[in-house]
Write a protein that holds these residues in place. Structure first.
Motif, PDB file in Angstrom:
ATOM      1  N   LEU A 236       0.616  -1.305  -0.040  1.00 34.34           N
ATOM      2  CA  LEU A 236      -0.075  -0.135   0.033  1.00 34.34           C
ATOM      3  C   LEU A 236       0.996   1.147   0.023  1.00 34.34           C
ATOM      4  O   LEU A 236       1.620   1.376   0.894  1.00 34.34           O
ATOM      5  N   GLY A 237       0.652   2.141  -1.027  1.00 31.98           N
ATOM      6  CA  GLY A 237       1.675   3.409  -1.129  1.00 31.98           C
ATOM      7  C   GLY A 237       0.870   4.316  -1.221  1.00 31.98           C
ATOM      8  O   GLY A 237      -0.224   4.498  -1.773  1.00 31.98           O
ATOM      9  N   ALA A 238       1.564   5.676  -0.874  1.00 28.58           N
ATOM     10  CA  ALA A 238       1.011   6.855  -1.286  1.00 28.58           C
ATOM     11  C   ALA A 238       2.152   7.984  -1.670  1.00 28.58           C
ATOM     12  O   ALA A 238       2.163   8.169  -2.991  1.00 28.58           O
ATOM     13  N   ILE A 239       2.886   8.305  -1.028  1.00 28.47           N
ATOM     14  CA  ILE A 239       3.994   9.302  -1.152  1.00 28.47           C
ATOM     15  C   ILE A 239       5.286   8.786  -0.531  1.00 28.47           C
ATOM     16  O   ILE A 239       5.433   7.961   0.173  1.00 28.47           O
ATOM     17  N   SER A 240       6.485   9.476  -1.264  1.00 28.59           N
ATOM     18  CA  SER A 240       7.845   9.278  -0.779  1.00 28.59           C
ATOM     19  C   SER A 240       8.266  10.488  -0.668  1.00 28.59           C
ATOM     20  O   SER A 240       8.061  11.461  -1.488  1.00 28.59           O
ATOM     21  N   PHE A 241       8.948  10.756   0.519  1.00 29.89           N
ATOM     22  CA  PHE A 241       9.822  11.959   0.589  1.00 29.89           C
ATOM     23  C   PHE A 241      11.153  11.750   1.502  1.00 29.89           C
ATOM     24  O   PHE A 241      10.968  10.808   2.325  1.00 29.89           O
ATOM     25  N   THR A 242      11.941  12.744   1.308  1.00 32.52           N
ATOM     26  CA  THR A 242      13.209  12.724   2.090  1.00 32.52           C
ATOM     27  C   THR A 242      12.794  13.557   3.288  1.00 32.52           C
ATOM     28  O   THR A 242      11.957  14.516   3.250  1.00 32.52           O
ATOM     29  N   ALA A 243      13.597  13.434   4.603  1.00 27.82           N
ATOM     30  CA  ALA A 243      13.378  14.280   5.735  1.00 27.82           C
ATOM     31  C   ALA A 243      13.825  15.801   5.247  1.00 27.82           C
ATOM     32  O   ALA A 243      12.759  16.416   5.695  1.00 27.82           O
ATOM     33  N   GLU A 244      14.583  15.976   4.497  1.00 25.53           N
ATOM     34  CA  GLU A 244      14.746  17.380   3.947  1.00 25.53           C
ATOM     35  C   GLU A 244      13.449  17.919   3.041  1.00 25.53           C
ATOM     36  O   GLU A 244      13.096  19.082   3.477  1.00 25.53           O
ATOM     37  N   GLN A 245      12.944  17.165   2.444  1.00 22.26           N
ATOM     38  CA  GLN A 245      11.860  17.599   1.728  1.00 22.26           C
ATOM     39  C   GLN A 245      10.521  17.813   2.441  1.00 22.26           C
ATOM     40  O   GLN A 245       9.920  18.894   2.453  1.00 22.26           O
ATOM     41  N   LEU A 246      10.473  16.996   3.589  1.00 21.27           N
ATOM     42  CA  LEU A 246       9.183  17.093   4.623  1.00 21.27           C
ATOM     43  C   LEU A 246       9.535  18.653   5.343  1.00 21.27           C
ATOM     44  O   LEU A 246       8.631  19.420   5.386  1.00 21.27           O
ATOM     45  N   THR A 247      11.005  18.608   5.806  1.00 23.73           N
ATOM     46  CA  THR A 247      11.245  19.814   6.415  1.00 23.73           C
ATOM     47  C   THR A 247      10.942  21.187   5.783  1.00 23.73           C
ATOM     48  O   THR A 247      10.170  22.146   5.965  1.00 23.73           O
ATOM     49  N   SER A 248      11.249  21.252   4.442  1.00 21.12           N
ATOM     50  CA  SER A 248      11.242  22.463   3.478  1.00 21.12           C
ATOM     51  C   SER A 248       9.469  22.547   3.440  1.00 21.12           C
ATOM     52  O   SER A 248       9.201  23.721   3.302  1.00 21.12           O
ATOM     53  N   CYS A 249       8.822  21.604   3.507  1.00 19.70           N
ATOM     54  CA  CYS A 249       7.334  21.740   3.175  1.00 19.70           C
ATOM     55  C   CYS A 249       6.720  22.369   4.481  1.00 19.70           C
ATOM     56  O   CYS A 249       5.887  23.270   4.362  1.00 19.70           O
ATOM     57  N   ILE A 250       7.042  22.031   5.424  1.00 18.60           N
ATOM     58  CA  ILE A 250       6.530  22.567   6.906  1.00 18.60           C
ATOM     59  C   ILE A 250       6.993  23.894   7.072  1.00 18.60           C
ATOM     60  O   ILE A 250       6.131  24.668   7.691  1.00 18.60           O
ATOM     61  N   LEU A 251       8.423  24.068   6.889  1.00 17.52           N
ATOM     62  CA  LEU A 251       8.792  25.358   7.041  1.00 17.52           C
ATOM     63  C   LEU A 251       8.212  26.569   6.070  1.00 17.52           C
ATOM     64  O   LEU A 251       8.494  27.716   6.195  1.00 17.52           O
ATOM     65  N   LYS A 252       7.352  25.965   5.060  1.00 19.21           N
ATOM     66  CA  LYS A 252       6.877  27.155   4.205  1.00 19.21           C
ATOM     67  C   LYS A 252       5.606  27.701   5.180  1.00 19.21           C
ATOM     68  O   LYS A 252       5.081  28.692   4.955  1.00 19.21           O
ATOM     69  N   TYR A 253       5.167  26.927   6.123  1.00 21.20           N
ATOM     70  CA  TYR A 253       3.944  27.124   6.895  1.00 21.20           C
ATOM     71  C   TYR A 253       4.353  27.621   8.386  1.00 21.20           C
ATOM     72  O   TYR A 253       3.550  28.569   8.856  1.00 21.20           O
ATOM     73  N   ILE A 254       5.478  27.128   8.966  1.00 25.13           N
ATOM     74  CA  ILE A 254       5.659  27.828  10.079  1.00 25.13           C
ATOM     75  C   ILE A 254       7.351  27.927  10.543  1.00 25.13           C
ATOM     76  O   ILE A 254       8.027  27.284   9.841  1.00 25.13           O
ATOM     77  N   PRO A 255       7.682  28.824  11.506  1.00 27.64           N
ATOM     78  CA  PRO A 255       8.913  28.871  11.595  1.00 27.64           C
ATOM     79  C   PRO A 255       9.922  27.979  12.369  1.00 27.64           C
ATOM     80  O   PRO A 255       9.032  27.006  13.066  1.00 27.64           O
ATOM     81  N   GLY A 256      10.937  27.773  12.120  1.00 25.65           N
ATOM     82  CA  GLY A 256      11.922  26.737  12.861  1.00 25.65           C
ATOM     83  C   GLY A 256      13.007  26.446  12.265  1.00 25.65           C
ATOM     84  O   GLY A 256      13.307  26.714  11.118  1.00 25.65           O
ATOM     85  N   THR A 257      13.820  25.746  12.918  1.00 25.09           N
ATOM     86  CA  THR A 257      14.983  25.154  12.392  1.00 25.09           C
ATOM     87  C   THR A 257      15.131  23.390  12.708  1.00 25.09           C
ATOM     88  O   THR A 257      14.722  23.061  13.558  1.00 25.09           O
ATOM     89  N   VAL A 258      15.739  22.738  11.572  1.00 27.02           N
ATOM     90  CA  VAL A 258      15.794  21.539  11.856  1.00 27.02           C
ATOM     91  C   VAL A 258      17.220  21.076  11.550  1.00 27.02           C
ATOM     92  O   VAL A 258      17.825  21.307  10.714  1.00 27.02           O
ATOM     93  N   THR A 259      17.737  20.246  12.404  1.00 24.52           N
ATOM     94  CA  THR A 259      19.290  19.795  12.195  1.00 24.52           C
ATOM     95  C   THR A 259      19.237  18.310  11.964  1.00 24.52           C
ATOM     96  O   THR A 259      17.951  17.742  12.346  1.00 24.52           O
ATOM     97  N   TYR A 260      20.213  17.591  11.370  1.00 28.74           N
ATOM     98  CA  TYR A 260      20.024  16.025  11.003  1.00 28.74           C
ATOM     99  C   TYR A 260      21.069  15.448  11.889  1.00 28.74           C
ATOM    100  O   TYR A 260      22.401  15.840  11.286  1.00 28.74           O
ATOM    101  N   LYS A 261      20.851  14.527  12.497  1.00 29.24           N
ATOM    102  CA  LYS A 261      21.984  13.571  13.193  1.00 29.24           C
ATOM    103  C   LYS A 261      21.425  12.336  13.486  1.00 29.24           C
ATOM    104  O   LYS A 261      20.836  11.853  14.221  1.00 29.24           O
ATOM    105  N   SER A 262      22.206  11.340  12.517  1.00 26.00           N
ATOM    106  CA  SER A 262      21.499   9.960  12.353  1.00 26.00           C
ATOM    107  C   SER A 262      21.931   9.279  13.659  1.00 26.00           C
ATOM    108  O   SER A 262      22.982   9.427  14.115  1.00 26.00           O
ATOM    109  N   ASP A 263      20.978   8.315  14.065  1.00 27.99           N
ATOM    110  CA  ASP A 263      21.373   7.594  15.134  1.00 27.99           C
ATOM    111  C   ASP A 263      20.944   6.126  14.733  1.00 27.99           C
ATOM    112  O   ASP A 263      21.044   5.856  13.557  1.00 27.99           O
ATOM    113  N   HIS A 264      20.964   5.138  15.744  1.00 30.72           N
ATOM    114  CA  HIS A 264      21.010   3.833  15.433  1.00 30.72           C
ATOM    115  C   HIS A 264      19.762   3.501  14.498  1.00 30.72           C
ATOM    116  O   HIS A 264      19.686   2.392  13.670  1.00 30.72           O
TER     117      HIS A 264
END
Ligand code: VAH
Length: 316
Positions: A236-264
């Motif tokens: 069952l599929g719908a959409i695919s996106f990268t973390a960065e693509q989601l971030t830029s979509c959200i930051l179109k609507y609300i302010p904020g900063t996102v950093t990326y730090k991979s964990d396990h």
């Protein structure tokens, strides 16, 4: 009538109100180890149940007079890695008990599967329904087991078993220990603190789905006439996106900063598909999704703002 296990989890919170809408208010009996309130007029009957308890499971199904078991109880990817034996109890023994209850009480049974059944040796782009499935997470392994045993119970005992391989589920309920839940946490954190440290790298692309699409697709499969099905388990599929693509979509609507730090959890995400081929579900029972990344983002911001008793920050 539906008997639902693990009803207090991320899917149950949205599924129960939708079932009321679609089938009426007396259509469900819910169970879980902990009780929760649902966003409905009158709360459904609640039976406390740990799905590892075979006797208890069978008794609860009998008492519920259900025609369908919706077996939602499971330990998701990240949590299963931290509590391996518990996840084997719930994800393997729990599924055995669910299939046996369906066989003995002659009910239909629906169990969610996941894109986590795929592994590094599966094709990662437009992953098809049929391909090599060698998952590297305990959760993914338990879902392959579930799919195989569900097919076995269907073939050997005629049990009406159906299942969908969900992508990451995005909903405004608190996340439940999944790897894809970065896509839920990011909304809560940005709306609360205007900052979020994402535990996956910005280029991590994953198949995702807004919860309303996931719930509707689930009920559409449950209701699909038997003769339209060519298999018991569907991607069952719908959409695919990268973390960065989601971030830029959200930051179109609300302010904020996102950093990326991979964990396990980065290794789990890297073993999964980047996009899914769900053409068989679209062909056999007319599956189609409604939420693209922008509508999902606007809906999540609106719902979470409401839950935080804040005005919707999006200027319409
Ligand atoms: C998880 N949300 O992250 C679940 C899902 C594909 C992942 O099954 O574990």
């Amino acid at each position: 009538k539906f008997f639902i296990t693990g009803a207090s989890g991320q899917i149950g919170k949205k599924l129960i109100p939708y079932l009321y809408e679609r089938y009426g208010p007396n259509c469900v009996v819910v169970s879980d180890v902990n009780q929760t309130q649902f966003d409905v007029e009158s709360q459904p009957p609640f039976l406390p149940l740990d799905v590892v308890d075979k006797e208890g499971f069978a008794k609860a199904v009998e008492a519920s007079e259900a025609t369908h078991i919706l077996h939602l109880a499971a330990y998701l990817s990240a949590k299963a890695e931290l509590q391996l034996q518990k996840s084997i109890d719930v994800n393997i023994i729990g599924v055995n008990n669910a299939l046996e209850a369906a066989r003995i009480h002659n009910t239909a049974i629906y169990v969610p599967s996941s894109i986590a059944v795929f592994g590094p040796t599966s094709p990662r782009v437009l992953t098809p329904d049929d391909c090599v499935v060698q998952p590297t997470t305990a959760y993914g392994i338990s879902k392959v087991y579930m799919e195989m045993m569900g097919n076995y119970y269907h073939k050997k005992f005629g049990v009406n078993f159906r299942s969908l391989r969900y992508p990451g589920a995005v909903s405004s309920d608190p996340p439940g220990g999944g790897t894809t839940d970065y896509a839920v946490e990011i909304f809560f954190e940005l709306l609360k603190n205007q900052e979020y440290q994402c535990f996956l790298s910005k280029g991590t692309e994953l198949p995702m789905m807004y919860i309303d699409d996931l719930i509707q697709g689930t009920c559409d499969l449950i209701d699909a006439p038997e003769e339209t099905l060519t298999r018991r388990v569907y991607n069952l599929g719908a959409i695919s996106f990268t973390a960065e693509q989601l971030t830029s979509c959200i930051l179109k609507y609300i302010p904020g900063t996102v950093t990326y730090k991979s964990d396990h959890r980065q290794a789990y995400a890297d073993s999964w598909p980047m996009s899914i081929d769900d053409s068989l579900a679209r062909r056999d029972w007319n599956w189609k999704h409604k939420f693209d990344i922008d509508l999902m983002t606007r809906t999540m911001i609106e719902l979470i703002s409401k839950q935080m008793h804040k005005p919707n920050p999006i200027k319409v």
